[in-house]
Structures are given as C-alpha cells and as structure tokens.
Design an enzyme around this catalytic site. Structure first.
Site, PDB file in Angstrom:
ATOM      1  N   GLU A   1     -13.998 -15.382  -3.521  1.00  0.00           N
ATOM      2  CA  GLU A   1     -12.860 -14.604  -3.006  1.00  0.00           C
ATOM      3  C   GLU A   1     -11.937 -14.109  -4.115  1.00  0.00           C
ATOM      4  O   GLU A   1     -10.756 -14.462  -4.165  1.00  0.00           O
ATOM      5  CB  GLU A   1     -12.082 -15.402  -1.964  1.00  0.00           C
ATOM      6  CG  GLU A   1     -12.872 -15.663  -0.702  1.00  0.00           C
ATOM      7  CD  GLU A   1     -12.035 -16.259   0.425  1.00  0.00           C
ATOM      8  OE1 GLU A   1     -10.942 -16.782   0.145  1.00  0.00           O
ATOM      9  OE2 GLU A   1     -12.482 -16.192   1.573  1.00  0.00           O
TER      10      GLU A   1
ATOM     11  N   GLU B   1     -18.896 -17.806   4.916  1.00  0.00           N
ATOM     12  CA  GLU B   1     -18.038 -18.867   5.448  1.00  0.00           C
ATOM     13  C   GLU B   1     -17.542 -18.428   6.813  1.00  0.00           C
ATOM     14  O   GLU B   1     -17.227 -17.253   7.013  1.00  0.00           O
ATOM     15  CB  GLU B   1     -16.801 -19.078   4.566  1.00  0.00           C
ATOM     16  CG  GLU B   1     -17.081 -19.481   3.144  1.00  0.00           C
ATOM     17  CD  GLU B   1     -15.782 -19.672   2.349  1.00  0.00           C
ATOM     18  OE1 GLU B   1     -14.693 -19.709   2.952  1.00  0.00           O
ATOM     19  OE2 GLU B   1     -15.877 -19.769   1.119  1.00  0.00           O
TER      20      GLU B   1
HETATM   21  C1  GLA Z   1     -11.697 -19.320   1.933  1.00  0.00           C
HETATM   22  C2  GLA Z   1     -12.250 -20.018   0.702  1.00  0.00           C
HETATM   23  C3  GLA Z   1     -12.680 -21.427   0.974  1.00  0.00           C
HETATM   24  C4  GLA Z   1     -11.657 -22.126   1.843  1.00  0.00           C
HETATM   25  C5  GLA Z   1     -11.460 -21.348   3.121  1.00  0.00           C
HETATM   26  C6  GLA Z   1     -10.490 -21.995   4.072  1.00  0.00           C
HETATM   27  O1  GLA Z   1     -12.641 -18.708   2.669  1.00  0.00           O
HETATM   28  O2  GLA Z   1     -13.334 -19.310   0.164  1.00  0.00           O
HETATM   29  O3  GLA Z   1     -12.798 -22.086  -0.274  1.00  0.00           O
HETATM   30  O4  GLA Z   1     -10.451 -22.222   1.149  1.00  0.00           O
HETATM   31  O5  GLA Z   1     -10.937 -20.097   2.788  1.00  0.00           O
HETATM   32  O6  GLA Z   1     -10.259 -21.197   5.207  1.00  0.00           O
END
Ligand code: GLA
Ligand code: GLA
Length: 693
Positions: free
Chosen positions: A179, A329
C-alpha cells in the site's frame, strides 16, 4: 547528502523498460497451469509466532479450504536483522511448512517497514512531510519514496529474496512493498521534482506558458525556483503536476524492486503491488503499466456495504491492466481504523468474496489470520482469536473458501463481461478536487452516481482510462472528464464517428493536461463535434428541476448549454423560474458519423440518472444478462471458451427470484426454484457459445 551517482542511477530507472510479462494464462490466479485457478487464503505472519505453532495454523487453514498464504511483507527486521546480514532460514522453513499443507505462497518485499538499524544509521531515508517534519521510527511507510539510499536497501533485500526464491515454484508471485502512498518533501524529492519538470516541459519558458505564471507574479527564471507542494494556495497547474510527479516517483520506486526480482525470478512468478481503494496519491493506470497484474485491498470500514459502490472499486482495479486481478486483502468482519469499526452482518463477508470474483478477482485473501499479541492492529478483525482458536467469522469464511474451490474449475480462464465502459481520469479527479467550486462535488461520488444505474441495468461495466481502446464498447460514459487532452479528444471523436455512443458528464472538456482552461468553452476540443457548448456553469445549493426526455432534478452542479448546430438535439431542460438556468438545455445529443455524442451538463438525481441510463442502454442495444431482477440482486457474468459463469448475489434482506437461464447448472450456493435468499449466493454455469448474452 546522497551520492549524485545514486540519484542519477535511480532517475535512469524510469527510462529503463521493465516490461510486464505477457500472461500465458490470462484469467487464472497464477501462471502455473497445474496450480489452483482461483487462490483463496490469508496473510500469515510466521515471524510473529513460535515455530511449533506453524503446523497447527497451516492445518487449520487447510481445513478452512485455503490454498494460499501471503507472507513476508513487514518482516524486514527478521529477514535482515543487521545491515547486510540476511537470515532466510526461518522463511525457508515457513515456505516449506506452507507448501506441505497445500498452500501457494505469495512473497511480499518488506519495504513498507524499514528496520530500526536502517533508519537510525541513515535518517536521510526517512520521509519528510510538507511542513518539513521528518518522520520518526516505529510505525510503517516512514521512508522517503525519493531516497536513492533507501532504494539501494530496498533493491538489496528484494534481490536477496529473489535469488533465494525466484526459482522456487512454491512461490507463485511477488508483492512489492505494501500500500504505497505517502509522498515525501525532502531534499532529494525536491531534486527529483525539478528533474521531473525539466523532462516534462523541456524549458522553463514552456512551463511558464503552460502554467500561466504571469498570474500573481509567479514567473520562474529556472526550474530550481519551483517549490515542491501538494497543498496550499499554489497554482493548480503546479498542484496537478505534483500528482504527475508522485505517479512517476512511485512508478520507478516500484520498478526498482520489480527489476531486482525479475533479474532472478522464474518468469511464471507474477510481480504486483497491493493498492488501496480510490487512493488519490498517484495514477493507478500508469503505476500498473509494468506490473503483471493488479491487486488491491478491499475494506468496508463502516461495516455497511453499498454493493454498487464497492463494485465500482473492483471494476476500476480490473481496469488498471484490463485483466483479472487479485483481492490481496479483505476484512474478516471489521477493521480497526475508523471511528466506529462495525462488523459486517452475517453473510456479508461471503457476499464480498463472491462479488470480487464476479468482477474479475482470481484470488481472495483475508487480512488477517490471527492478531499479533501486541502492535498497532490488535483490535482488527481476524479469523482466529488471540487464543489461536476460531473466531465466529471463520465458519462463514470456510464455507466461502470451499465454495470458491468448488467453482474454481469453471471460473478458470473466464473474464467479466461488460458492454458498457466508463472512463475514469485521475487528472480530472485531481483537477476538480483542487478547484471544486462546490464543496459537494466529489468526483468519485459523481462517478459512482453515473455507474449505479448502468451497473444495475447492464450487469457489467468496464472502467477504463481515457486513452483506452474503446472499440469493443457500444456505450462509453465519461462522468466528469474535466481534463481532456487534444489527443484523447481526437480518439473519443473517432470512437463516436466509427459508431460508438459517447456520453460526457458535467465539467467535461474544461482543462488541458496542465490544468489550464481550454480557450473555448466546454467541452473544449469536443465542442464542435457536439455542435453545442456550455454557456455558463453554476454551483447549486438546492436542487433544480429538469423536464424533457429525462426528468428529475439536478443538484450540486448545473451547466446551461447553448446549441450551435441544428443537429444538436435537446434531451432535457431546466425549470428554474427567475433563475439563470430557466428553460436552458441541460442535456444535448447529436448524431455524428455512425455514432453519437451526448453532453450531460448536470449532476442528476438518482431518478434522472436511471432515466438517462435506460435510454442510453436502449439506444445502444445493451441488454441485461438476466432480465427483471431486483436492484438488491447483483448479477455478474464471466465468460470463457463456450461457457458463462453467472454469479448472483442477494445483497438485500428479503428473498428475490431470478429467471434461471435454460440449461444453467448450479456450481455452488443455493437457488431454490429461482429464489435467492437474503445474503444468498448462486453461482451457475451456462454452456454454449453466447451464454453470457
Ligand atoms: C491494509 C494493510 C494491512 C492492514 C490492513 C488493516 O490493507 O495492507 O497491513 O493494515 O490494512 O485493515
Ligand atoms: C480579493 C483580491 C483579488 C481576488 C478577489 C477574488 O478581492 O484582492 O485579487 O482574489 O479577492 O474574489
């Protein structure tokens, strides 16, 4: 000070082609034909747990129906505990254990979380915010995207990992960083900014002309005088170029690691990065150009999903590469980063997984398996509790995973069907955000308002960048194409002339790529094709009525259009007694060549949007896949050779029926006499050549 050689080296990367490899199997989770075509699994952090526990966790994942783990992102201090001293023995054992339990492995490079030895010895690698404050250690994303030194460390760890696992086919792909997003304003960033502007404009005179720097005495004598800013009372040309700069800098930040990995990796291993929804930090189409596939992290922070809005997110991500993507995710219930972290209702985690697949995901991974004993995210939703035993959500996730595995053979080599395209332009979004004129004008919300009735009625929408090949789509809608280059205008005109139906929303064709006003009125370079122009635009503080073939109201924004040609037909007019807009055209359309161009000058309410959408779909002959379905029912279709997989999801709280196509075979879920239960899912396969029509 960084070495000048380092800076030049890093800058040169952007010029080096780091080509994404052509996918051999374009619509599967991986390029390994013998591996599962759809990945399902979770983030797993073996470094946080005693090794004795690993087999227990992996056996539980296997029982849950999982076939994939993502590991490694954030584990830099475990992989390289001291500068240049690498320890991969634990990772070797973790990968071996995962594979022994039938898991494919995605390896993350750990560069979102630099270790303390690095930031302590080299504080110049730490990010600096716009006010000049340098980040401190202890969180994540605290590095500077512009730091040549940081890139050397990132390249080294990525290379070491790739040397070790690049030919390990238990590893199916790579995730670079995690991210990416926050920019930096350190001295190296400023140097890169100046180099970027030089490349973009060539001479300072050109920059001055494009930015119109006579205004407020902004004239620059040389590039070095141009300040680096993201916000504040700066020239909107500078602020838009800041976004172009962050796009370029993040793109070569990622390319640095992609090169390091590809130098050692099996070409079947994919290389990607995971992105966030509607992130405005950089142009995601540009960022993905040299990555093999797109991956994103889908969260519903409020715990109250709006299926259509979430579907638009998926379609945007699919548009980055115009191919299937990974959901890297997604939340098992709740997040922990908004004021009220409500859990999704029973059934909704399953709906979200199937929605992603319907929109083209070939992988669904949950974040996360089990909460760490401590750290910033101990309250986040997870599949296991702190005791290592299942949380209630694991039952629903297990059911979902098993369903996905059941349907996977039919989903293999299928791709979402869409005959309507919508254009999303980062430049336009930024330009409007920089000068909204009405604070209610959120370009993402406006995009979603256009998308909603089209998606519901057409049951498939492709989201594309403005310069995409549009020839496959009878209908193309660009909700607020504020920034319109001469090139794009020409392509759009050619599309309409050749038989396409082009629809522009309010504020379209106002600016060029430097955020300067086109010298003629909207839609600027397309005004002559339209045979009409916007005479004046108005920010609204209350709705204005519309009458004509499209009726309802306009809010937030309304433009009075003046026809210039007899061919421009008026579709709707404003009713605004005593106001500027009264009786003025709000929507006009004109036949051009074999197609048409339509200009919608107002932000329409849902009723008017529905009316407009149904007229456009009628005119272009776009039919739904299943007719007569309730708007709570989401229908998506994925087509492959000689077959169609239909994913029907009831996002509502009452049962709805669907007309099941002849010969449809239920792959998974339930469909009792055509009834889809509340929060129910039915996945069907229909065989035949045009099964998806
Ligand atoms: C993001 C990050 C993860 C985690 C999630 C929590 O997607 O990539 O490492 O912190 O948020 O929602
Ligand atoms: C003030 C300033 C002008 C201009 C206007 C805009 O009056 O003096 O330069 O910015 O506001 O309303």
């Amino acid at each position: 000070m960084i070495g000048r050689a380092g800076l030049l080296f890093a800058l040169a990367l952007s010029a080096t082609a780091v080509a994404a490899r052509p996918a051999t199997t374009p619509s599967r989770a991986t390029n390994f034909p013998d591996r599962p075509p759809v990945a399902v699994g979770t983030s797993w952090y073996p470094e946080q747990w005693p090794e004795e526990r690993w087999a227990v966790d992996l056996a539980m994942m296997h029982d849950a129906g999982f076939n994939t783990v993502r590991i490694g992102e954030f584990s830099w201090s475990t992989m390289e505990p001291q500068q240049g001293k690498f320890d991969f023995a634990w990772l070797d054992r973790a990968i071996t254990a995962a594979a022994a339990h039938g898991m494919m492995v995605v390896l993350g490079t750990p560069t979102a979380a630099p270790p303390a030895w690095l930031t302590q010895a080299y504080p110049d690698t730490l990010r600096v915010d716009e006010d000049g404050k340098r980040a401190t250690h202890g969180a994540r994303r605290h590095f500077s995207f512009a730091s040549a030194r940081y890139r050397e460390f990132a390249r080294a760890i990525a290379s070491e990992m790739a040397k070790r696992y690049g030919h390990d086919t238990r590893v199916v792909g790579w995730q670079i960083d995690n991210e990416i997003g926050p920019p930096s304003f350190d001295d190296e960033a400023v140097a890169r900014w100046h180099a970027f502007l030089k490349t973009r404009y060539g001479t300072i005179d050109t920059l001055n002309a494009r930015w119109a720097t006579e205004y407020w005495s902004q004239h620059y004598n040389n590039f070095e005088q141009v300040p680096l800013h993201a916000t504040g009372q700066q020239n909107p040309a500078l602020l838009l170029d800041f976004k172009h700069f962050t796009t370029a800098t993040w793109t070569d930040y990622i390319a640095n690691q992609a090169q390091a990995i590809r130098a050692h990796a099996d070409p079947r291993q994919f290389v990607t990065t995971n992105t966030m929804f509607w992130n405005a930090g950089f142009d995601h189409f540009a960022l993905h150009r040299d990555l093999d596939l797109a991956a994103w992290d889908n969260y519903i922070p409020s715990g109250r999903p709006d299926w259509v809005a979430n579907g638009a997110n998926h379609d945007l991500v699919r548009g980055y590469k115009q191919r299937n993507f990974w959901l890297m995710e997604t939340q098992p219930g709740r997040v922990d980063w908004v004021p009220v972290n409500r859990a999704l209702d029973p059934g909704q985690v399953r709906e979200m997984a199937w929605q992603a697949i319907g929109h083209g995901a070939d992988a669904v991974l949950y974040w996360q398996w089990r909460p760490a004993r401590n750290g910033q995210e101990t309250y986040h939703g997870s599949l296991l509790g702190q005791d290592g035993k299942p949380n209630p959500i694991l039952g629903e996730v297990t059911r979902t995973a098993r369903e996905i595995v059941t349907a996977a053979p039919a989903l293999a080599d299928t791709q979402p069907v869409a005959r309507v395209a919508m254009l999303f332009s980062y430049d336009s979004r930024w330009a409007i955000d920089l000068q909204p004129l009405n604070k209610g004008f959120d370009p993402v919300r406006e995009f979603t308002d256009f998308y909603r009735p089209l998606r519901i009625a057409a049951q498939g929408v492709a989201v594309l960048p403005p310069d995409a090949d549009l020839s496959r789509y009878p209908l193309v809608v660009a909700p607020a194409l504020n920034v319109l280059s001469a090139d794009t205008a020409q392509r759009l005109a050619a599309y309409a002339q050749a038989g396409g139906h082009l629809v522009l929303g309010p504020r379209s064709g106002m600016k060029d790529e430097a955020n300067a006003l086109w010298p003629n009125r909207q839609p600027g370079p397309l005004a002559s094709l339209l045979g009409a122009h916007v005479d004046q635009f108005y920010a609204l503080d209350k709705p204005v009525s519309l009458t004509g073939a499209v009726s309802g109201t306009a809010s937030i924004w309304a433009e009075a259009i003046l026809p210039d040609s007899a061919g421009a037909q008026i579709v709707a007019r404003y009713v605004d007694p005593g106001g500027w807009l009264d009786g003025k055209p709000a929507i006009v359309t004109r036949r051009v060549g074999k197609g048409s161009i339509t200009y919608v000058g107002a932000w329409l309410d849902p009723e008017a949007m529905r009316g407009l959408a149904s007229q456009l779909l009628d005119k272009t002959g776009v039919r739904p896949i299943l007719t007569g379905v309730d708007p709570d029912l989401e229908v998506s279709a994925r087509a492959g050779a000689g077959r169609c997989v239909l994913v029907v999801i009831n996002h509502g709280t009452v049962a709805h029926s669907v007309a099941v196509p002849a010969g449809a075979r239920l792959l998974t879920g339930s469909l009792d006499h055509g009834i889809v239960q509340p929060h129910g899912v039915a996945v069907m396969e229909v065989r035949g050549k045009s099964a998806c029509r």
